[in-house]
Design a protein around this motif. Structure first.
Motif, short mmCIF file in Angstrom:
data_model
loop_
_atom_site.label_atom_id
_atom_site.label_comp_id
_atom_site.label_asym_id
_atom_site.label_seq_id
_atom_site.Cartn_x
_atom_site.Cartn_y
_atom_site.Cartn_z
N THR A 164 0.84 -1.20 0.00
CA THR A 164 0.00 0.00 0.00
C THR A 164 0.87 1.25 0.00
N LEU A 165 0.56 2.18 -0.90
CA LEU A 165 1.30 3.42 -1.00
C LEU A 165 0.57 4.49 -0.20
N TYR A 166 1.28 5.07 0.75
CA TYR A 166 0.69 6.13 1.58
C TYR A 166 1.30 7.47 1.20
N LYS A 167 0.45 8.49 1.16
CA LYS A 167 0.90 9.85 0.89
C LYS A 167 0.32 10.76 1.96
N LEU A 168 1.20 11.42 2.71
CA LEU A 168 0.77 12.30 3.80
C LEU A 168 0.50 13.70 3.26
N ALA A 180 -7.26 18.33 -4.59
CA ALA A 180 -8.58 17.74 -4.85
C ALA A 180 -8.81 17.58 -6.35
N ASP A 181 -8.40 18.57 -7.14
CA ASP A 181 -8.55 18.48 -8.60
C ASP A 181 -7.63 17.42 -9.19
N ILE A 182 -6.41 17.33 -8.64
CA ILE A 182 -5.46 16.32 -9.14
C ILE A 182 -5.98 14.92 -8.82
N ALA A 183 -6.53 14.75 -7.60
CA ALA A 183 -7.05 13.44 -7.21
C ALA A 183 -8.21 13.02 -8.10
N THR A 184 -9.01 13.98 -8.53
CA THR A 184 -10.16 13.68 -9.39
C THR A 184 -9.72 13.09 -10.73
N THR A 185 -8.55 13.50 -11.20
CA THR A 185 -8.06 13.00 -12.49
C THR A 185 -7.59 11.55 -12.42
N GLY A 186 -7.35 11.04 -11.21
CA GLY A 186 -6.90 9.66 -11.06
C GLY A 186 -5.41 9.47 -11.16
N PHE A 187 -4.64 10.56 -11.17
CA PHE A 187 -3.18 10.43 -11.28
C PHE A 187 -2.53 10.03 -9.96
N ILE A 188 -3.24 10.18 -8.84
CA ILE A 188 -2.66 9.87 -7.53
C ILE A 188 -3.00 8.43 -7.16
N GLU A 189 -1.96 7.64 -6.87
CA GLU A 189 -2.15 6.26 -6.47
C GLU A 189 -2.03 6.12 -4.96
N GLY A 190 -2.60 5.04 -4.44
CA GLY A 190 -2.45 4.74 -3.03
C GLY A 190 -3.48 5.45 -2.17
N VAL A 191 -3.12 5.62 -0.90
CA VAL A 191 -4.02 6.17 0.12
C VAL A 191 -3.51 7.52 0.57
N LEU A 192 -4.38 8.51 0.61
CA LEU A 192 -4.03 9.82 1.15
C LEU A 192 -4.27 9.81 2.66
N VAL A 193 -3.26 10.17 3.42
CA VAL A 193 -3.34 10.13 4.88
C VAL A 193 -3.29 11.55 5.42
N MET A 259 5.81 5.14 8.34
CA MET A 259 4.86 4.49 7.45
C MET A 259 5.46 4.16 6.09
N GLY A 260 6.69 4.64 5.83
CA GLY A 260 7.26 4.47 4.51
C GLY A 260 6.48 5.25 3.47
N ALA A 261 6.00 6.44 3.86
CA ALA A 261 5.11 7.23 3.01
C ALA A 261 5.84 8.39 2.37
N LYS A 262 5.19 9.00 1.38
CA LYS A 262 5.66 10.23 0.76
C LYS A 262 4.83 11.39 1.29
N ILE A 263 5.39 12.59 1.23
CA ILE A 263 4.69 13.78 1.73
C ILE A 263 4.26 14.64 0.55
N LEU A 264 2.97 14.97 0.52
CA LEU A 264 2.43 15.87 -0.49
C LEU A 264 2.39 17.28 0.09
N THR A 265 3.03 18.24 -0.57
CA THR A 265 3.10 19.59 -0.03
C THR A 265 3.32 20.59 -1.15
N ASN A 266 3.18 21.86 -0.83
CA ASN A 266 3.67 22.92 -1.71
C ASN A 266 4.49 23.92 -0.90
N ASP A 267 4.93 23.47 0.30
CA ASP A 267 5.75 24.28 1.20
C ASP A 267 7.23 24.09 0.83
#
Length: 364
Positions: A164-168, A180-193, A259-267
């Motif tokens: 399972t791919l986790y993205k924080l 939210a718009d990117i997730a709607t396109t289906g380009f994001i895989e795994g689980v958003l945490v 969690m072995g996850a990646k971090i989603l940010t724009n910071d």
């Protein structure tokens, strides 16, 4: 209720201690000849009574200690407890075999005390090693196939399921809203945490007395709701927290490692911190820059000059994606749609800036 249980435990322990230790004590103080004292029933009764009376002053401390241990254990992740307990068991097994070998020496002092010291030391070391090396041990088990999920494919072959791919999500990327718009396109895989400490920070922003902050916080909460209601991505709330860390960014980094996850940010600053800690980051701004149309020097484009620039006789226009175009000599065309020729493109960490000049033939 817990206090009563502790008092009854003191009662039974006192009886056992009285049965074992009171008869030798009678001999030391020359009371072993008294038949009323020197019998097992009296020894058990006296020991139980003494410890039961002592329980009235110690039971409150025991209850506080047990409650404190409960709080500590509930905060520790289950995986840490599991691997720590496995390490403790391994340490005690090693201590048992070493102690069994030591008994062959047959030296009274060594054979009496050394096995007990080994059990305490190796048990503690085993627990600490299992607790601290949980990630490495879990990776070993994963590589060897232990605990990996498998399914049978259409051809009858056994196919391993992907991890399972986790993205924080951090606070900035939630408030930004583009996720939210990117997730709607289906380009994001795994689980958003969404960690609870990020949600708490977002709630504080939404409750701020500052109008701008309050608006941004409420926008972030609306975006989270939009993400949860969407069907293209799975969103979960993580209750994991780190009380010894105050900074939300550092908590995110630690949780990502765990969690072995990646971090989603724009910071931008969080991006740098993650690089230092070797945590993979998915920066929304970098994605936005990557998907912008490629502009080549010498290319013509139609723009509307909307304001003057910083330098003399400059005009400023914008593309649909927000890219700024600096038009040399474009000040006199403010409010007009003109054709410009690209002269150069400047790419920075903050985005892209296009420099252009009006084409000889103006388009109305």
């Amino acid at each position: 209720m817990l206090k009563r249980v502790i008092q009854f435990a003191f009662l039974f322990i006192g009886g056992a201690l009285g049965f074992v230790f009171l008869p030798p004590l009678y001999e030391i103080i020359n009371l072993s000849s008294n038949p009323l004292l020197n019998n097992p029933y009296t020894s058990v009764a006296l020991g139980a009574l003494l410890l039961f009376l002592l329980s009235f002053s110690l039971s409150d401390y025991c209850v506080k200690f047990i409650n404190w241990m409960e709080e500590v254990l509930f905060k520790i992740p289950a995986a840490d407890l599991l691997f720590g307990t496995l390490g403790l068991i391994v340490g005690l097994i090693v201590a048992y075999f070493v102690g069994f070998a030591i008994e062959r020496i047959n030296i009274p002092v060594i054979t009496d005390f050394l096995p007990m010291i080994l059990s305490i030391t190796l048990g503690y070391l085993g627990f600490r090693v299992g607790f601290k090396k949980r990630e490495e041990l879990s990776q070993i088990f994963t590589k060897s196939g232990v605990g990996s999920k498998k399914k049978v494919g259409d051809s009858g072959q056994v196919v391993s399921q992907e991890k399972t791919l986790y993205k924080l999500l951090d606070t900035s990327v939630i408030i930004d809203g583009r996720i939210a718009d990117i997730a709607t396109t289906g380009f994001i895989e795994g689980v958003l945490v969404v960690p609870q400490f990020v949600l708490t920070e977002l709630q504080h922003i939404a409750d701020s007395s500052d109008t701008l902050k309050r608006t941004r916080g409420r926008r972030g909460l609306d975006m989270l709701k939009k993400l949860q209601d969407g069907k293209t991505v799975n969103v979960i709330i993580s209750e994991e927290d780190f009380d010894d860390v105050q900074e939300v960014d550092l908590k995110l980094v630690r949780l990502a490692k765990k969690m072995g996850a990646k971090i989603l940010t724009n910071d931008f600053n969080l991006n740098k911190v993650c690089d230092l800690h070797h945590v993979q980051v998915l920066n929304i701004n970098e994605l936005a820059n990557a998907v912008k149309p490629v502009v080549i020097p010498g290319e013509d484009m139609q723009v509307v000059v909307i304001k003057d620039g910083k330098e003399q006789n400059q005009g400023v226009a914008y593309l649909d994606d927000g890219t700024m175009i600096v038009v040399e000599g474009g000040r006199s065309y403010i409010g007009q749609s003109i054709t410009v020729t690209v002269t150069s493109v400047l790419q920075t960490s903050a985005g892209r800036m296009i420099f252009a000049k009006p084409k000889d033939e103006q388009v109305a």
